[in-house]
Design a protein around this motif. Structure first.
Motif, mmCIF file in Angstrom:
data_model
loop_
_atom_site.group_PDB
_atom_site.id
_atom_site.type_symbol
_atom_site.label_atom_id
_atom_site.label_comp_id
_atom_site.label_asym_id
_atom_site.label_seq_id
_atom_site.Cartn_x
_atom_site.Cartn_y
_atom_site.Cartn_z
ATOM 1 N N SER A 214 0.809 -1.219 0.000
ATOM 2 C CA SER A 214 0.000 0.000 0.000
ATOM 3 C C SER A 214 0.842 1.269 0.000
ATOM 4 C CB SER A 214 -0.945 -0.004 1.197
ATOM 5 O OG SER A 214 -0.207 -0.077 2.385
ATOM 6 N N VAL A 215 2.154 1.129 0.195
ATOM 7 C CA VAL A 215 2.985 2.335 0.166
ATOM 8 C C VAL A 215 3.906 2.296 -1.040
ATOM 9 C CG1 VAL A 215 4.741 3.703 1.344
ATOM 10 C CG2 VAL A 215 2.888 2.692 2.653
ATOM 11 N N VAL B 108 -2.707 -1.617 8.497
ATOM 12 C CA VAL B 108 -2.268 -0.605 7.522
ATOM 13 C C VAL B 108 -0.780 -0.353 7.718
ATOM 14 C CG1 VAL B 108 -4.500 0.547 7.414
ATOM 15 C CG2 VAL B 108 -2.786 1.376 9.022
ATOM 16 N N ASN B 109 -0.142 0.130 6.679
ATOM 17 C CA ASN B 109 1.246 0.532 6.807
ATOM 18 C C ASN B 109 1.326 1.844 7.560
ATOM 19 O OD1 ASN B 109 3.483 -1.104 5.616
ATOM 20 N ND2 ASN B 109 1.961 -1.279 3.973
ATOM 21 N N LEU B 111 3.710 5.525 8.227
ATOM 22 C CA LEU B 111 4.777 6.403 7.748
ATOM 23 C C LEU B 111 5.435 7.023 8.975
ATOM 24 C CD1 LEU B 111 4.655 6.202 4.736
ATOM 25 C CD2 LEU B 111 2.299 6.458 5.500
ATOM 26 N N ASN B 121 -2.452 11.893 1.205
ATOM 27 C CA ASN B 121 -1.839 10.563 1.356
ATOM 28 C C ASN B 121 -0.408 10.502 0.816
ATOM 29 O OD1 ASN B 121 -2.233 10.585 -1.380
ATOM 30 N ND2 ASN B 121 -3.351 8.652 -1.468
ATOM 31 N N THR B 122 0.208 11.656 0.653
ATOM 32 C CA THR B 122 1.567 11.702 0.102
ATOM 33 C C THR B 122 2.463 12.510 1.039
ATOM 34 O OG1 THR B 122 0.549 11.700 -2.085
ATOM 35 C CG2 THR B 122 2.892 12.211 -1.994
ATOM 36 N N GLN B 137 3.675 7.523 -1.148
ATOM 37 C CA GLN B 137 2.222 7.647 -1.191
ATOM 38 C C GLN B 137 1.606 6.387 -0.604
ATOM 39 O OE1 GLN B 137 0.300 7.779 -5.136
ATOM 40 N NE2 GLN B 137 -0.547 9.724 -4.403
ATOM 41 N N SER B 138 0.621 6.576 0.246
ATOM 42 C CA SER B 138 -0.029 5.429 0.869
ATOM 43 C C SER B 138 -1.461 5.317 0.376
ATOM 44 C CB SER B 138 -0.033 5.610 2.385
ATOM 45 O OG SER B 138 -1.053 4.821 2.958
ATOM 46 N N SER B 139 -1.837 4.115 -0.063
ATOM 47 C CA SER B 139 -3.207 3.912 -0.522
ATOM 48 C C SER B 139 -4.086 3.295 0.562
ATOM 49 C CB SER B 139 -3.201 3.035 -1.780
ATOM 50 O OG SER B 139 -2.514 1.838 -1.512
ATOM 51 N N ASP B 140 -3.567 3.249 1.784
ATOM 52 C CA ASP B 140 -4.379 2.689 2.874
ATOM 53 C C ASP B 140 -5.573 3.601 3.174
ATOM 54 O OD1 ASP B 140 -3.029 0.293 3.577
ATOM 55 O OD2 ASP B 140 -1.432 1.466 4.511
ATOM 56 N N GLN B 143 -4.728 6.513 7.314
ATOM 57 C CA GLN B 143 -3.332 6.938 7.300
ATOM 58 C C GLN B 143 -2.842 6.982 8.746
ATOM 59 O OE1 GLN B 143 -1.832 8.310 4.025
ATOM 60 N NE2 GLN B 143 -3.423 6.814 3.512
#
Ligand SMILES: Cc1cc2nc3c(=O)[nH]c(=O)nc-3n(C[C@H](O)[C@H](O)[C@H](O)COP(=O)(O)OP(=O)(O)OC[C@H]3O[C@@H](n4cnc5c(N)ncnc54)[C@H](O)[C@@H]3O)c2cc1C
Lengths: 250, 309
Positions: A214-215, B108-109, B111, B121-122, B137-140, B143
């Protein structure tokens, strides 16, 4: 008790990496690689616990390409008993790494799970805590001292402003800080012997995990350079610069 | 949706980084709530409610939260997270311990140590000891992140947010807080100090930190920092280590005394506004990042500097 140590292969800490011309990624081709320094502290701690008779067997595991065998050999040369390479060509984010490690922990059933507190490449510092969460186990991060008795680990942790002591029941996940110990020097004969030892290889696919990516890294860049500084000839000149140019001092 | 900030505190005072996290949280342009988990939360809740830009302060007050541990905090936040699309905290030893655990429970990941929020998300964050800035960029759907507090200004006070209590889950079994030992100091906290005077291996002893460095720090009302080599040699306590694997500082003035300037140290101080380096080796790396460099023996230059202030 069995100890499992998770280790990562990273660019040597002395090397200042460069960004590829197109900004797509970091250029690490041909760069010297090695065990992540904090992971070496984790290996060392497991070995010391074995020397004290608390740990009976140490398994080291890493995730990556076949080239990552070199750090497993290093771990064997330090004194680890068995090593496993979970083989994949992709580089995984901390959550995916934690999921892979969870599968390995479930196979191995260690009482003690040791990792470094952070990897010096992505500087994320997440894997140990994520693994503890996925396994629903206690965590003790940034350990600078570990004492094990009666299936409990008493861990002194480095925190902002001082230290904290936690008591966690085993199995638990503990992440190593640099001050935990001084990793031993690997002697050449040990390295030669380690070359002959088997390395278990598990293809990542064989673990049947669904890992999401996802990242995404969109680009990398060098940080803006600081403008060149001024050399001053003595303390008086320094003071006058700080006073008049910077308006910093009374 | 809403944004939730996990607040760090010492039981009495909100950490000053929380106000900076509130500023970072404004990027999502949605209501920002702050969670206080403590044994006695009234004073802390009032401090959080005063921060401009905070919508609601959630308070989990429970005796078992006197020394909140990661397992307990993560378990507390998981059910709350359903209402939030963003969960963030200032990057510190406290949040580095809790947030990854929370992220994994939410699947979720995460950051870590975000320097810049580009959009919802970036993010830009440092990798390889800050030698490279990565845009990620995370698409989770949720966040989860920690932000570098020094990159965001502190939210002003004077507001009066709503306070709402939430129930804390039972304390998890298997982990127990035993003790804490803080290095007592009258100096400002390292991460928040306006002036930092740091010593390296060249100081040669803990006594030199006391006799040579401390008087300079006293005159400048500065925090004292140290290189890893100085910490490892026992000249200064661990929590004073500035760098990639220690504390990151961004004061108005950073004075590096007898420090070579290895990349791991530079990571922790290169956002300082003005950097002064005192080193006897004209080739030392630290001069490359210093605004003012003085080639001198620190045992002469530092007392001179102190006397002249
Ligand atoms: C995984 C890892 C993480 C690390 N994390 C950190 C970190 O967070 N922070 C950190 O600081 N380091 C860190 N390091 C260590 C870092 O690589 C350097 O070893 C360390 O910063 C060096 O400390 P130093 O500058 O005090 O010592 P040295 O490199 O020994 O430098 C001493 C300097 O003092 C000068 N000097 C000597 N005598 C005098 C004198 N009389 N007057 C004036 N100058 C004098 C010398 O010219 C020299 O430049 C890390 C290393 C690793 C491997």
């Amino acid at each position: 008790m069995k100890a499992l140590v998770a280790i990562k292969r990273v660019v040597d800490y002395n090397i200042q990496v460069r960004v590829k011309a197109d900004g797509s990624d970091v250029d690490i081709e041909g760069v010297k690689m090695g065990v992540n320094p904090f992971d070496e502290n984790a290996i060392e701690e497991a070995i010391r616990l074995k020397e004290k008779g608390i740990v009976t067997e140490i398994v080291a595991v890493t995730i990556g390409a076949a080239t990552h065998q070199d750090i497993l050999r290093h771990a064997l040369a330090m004194g680890v008993d068995r090593v496993t390479l979970v083989e994949t060509a992709n580089s995984l984010a901390p959550l995916a790494v934690a999921k892979v490690l969870k599968a390995v922990v479930e196979r191995e059933q260690p009482a003690l799970i040791l990792l470094g507190k952070q990897a010096i490449d992505d500087d994320a510092g997440q894997t140990g805590q994520m693994l503890a969460a996925l396994l629903n186990l206690p965590q003790a991060t940034y350990a600078s001292q570990i004492t094990i008795a009666d299936h409990q680990a008493t861990v002194v942790r480095e925190i902002d402003g001082g230290t904290q002591t936690l008591s966690v029941s085993l199995p638990a996940v503990i992440t190593a800080d640099l001050r935990l110990n001084e990793p031993r020097y690997v002697k050449l004969p040990n390295l030669m012997m380690a070359r002959k030892k088997p390395i278990e290889t598990l293809p990542l696919d064989s673990l049947n995990l669904s890992l999401t990516h996802s990242v995404q890294q969109l680009k990398v860049a060098a940080p803006p350079e600081r403008p060149a500084g001024v050399m001053v000839k003595d303390v008086n000149e320094l003071l006058s610069k700080l006073r008049t140019h910077e308006g910093l001092l009374p | 949706m809403r944004t939730l900030i996990i607040a760090e505190h010492d039981g009495q005072h909100l950490n000053e980084q929380v106000a900076r996290a509130v500023t970072a949280a404004q990027h999502w342009q949605q209501p920002v709530d702050v969670l206080i988990a403590a044994a006695q939360a009234d004073g802390l809740a009032a401090q959080a409610a005063a921060l401009q830009g905070v919508s609601t302060v959630l308070v989990a007050a429970d005796a078992a939260l006197e020394h909140p541990i990661a397992e307990h905090l993560a378990a507390l936040v998981v059910p709350l997270a359903a209402n939030y699309s963003v969960v963030l905290a200032a990057h510190s030893a406290f949040s580095k311990n809790v947030m990854p655990r929370l992220a994994a429970l939410l699947d979720v990941n995460m950051l870590s140590d975000v320097l810049e929020i580009v959009n919802s998300n970036t993010y830009v964050r440092g990798i390889y000891a800050g030698n490279v800035l990565a845009t990620v960029q995370s698409s989770d759907a949720k966040q989860v992140l920690t932000v570098r507090a020094s990159k965001f200004s502190a939210a002003a006070t004077g507001a009066n947010a709503a306070i709402q209590s939430v129930t804390a889950p039972a304390a998890p079994e298997g982990s127990r807080w035993v003790a804490e030992a803080f290095n007592k100091s009258e100096r400002p906290p390292l991460a928040a100090a306006k002036v930092v005077v740091s010593g390296g291996r060249a100081l040669g002893s803990a006594d030199a930190f006391k006799d040579v460095l401390a008087p300079l720090a006293d005159k400048l009302h500065a925090a004292i920092g140290a290189s890893r080599a100085a910490v490892d040699s026992g000249y200064a306590p661990n929590d004073l280590q500035v760098g990639q694997t220690g504390v990151v500082v961004a004061p108005e003035l950073y004075i590096a005394v007898g420090i070579s300037g290895a990349i791991q140290h530079a990571y922790g101080m290169k956002d300082s506004k003005v950097v002064v380096a005192i080193n006897q080796d004209p080739e030392a790396q630290i001069f490359k990042i210093a605004d003012y460099g003085l080639v001198a023996d620190l045992f002469e230059a530092v007392p001179q500097l102190t006397a002249a202030l």
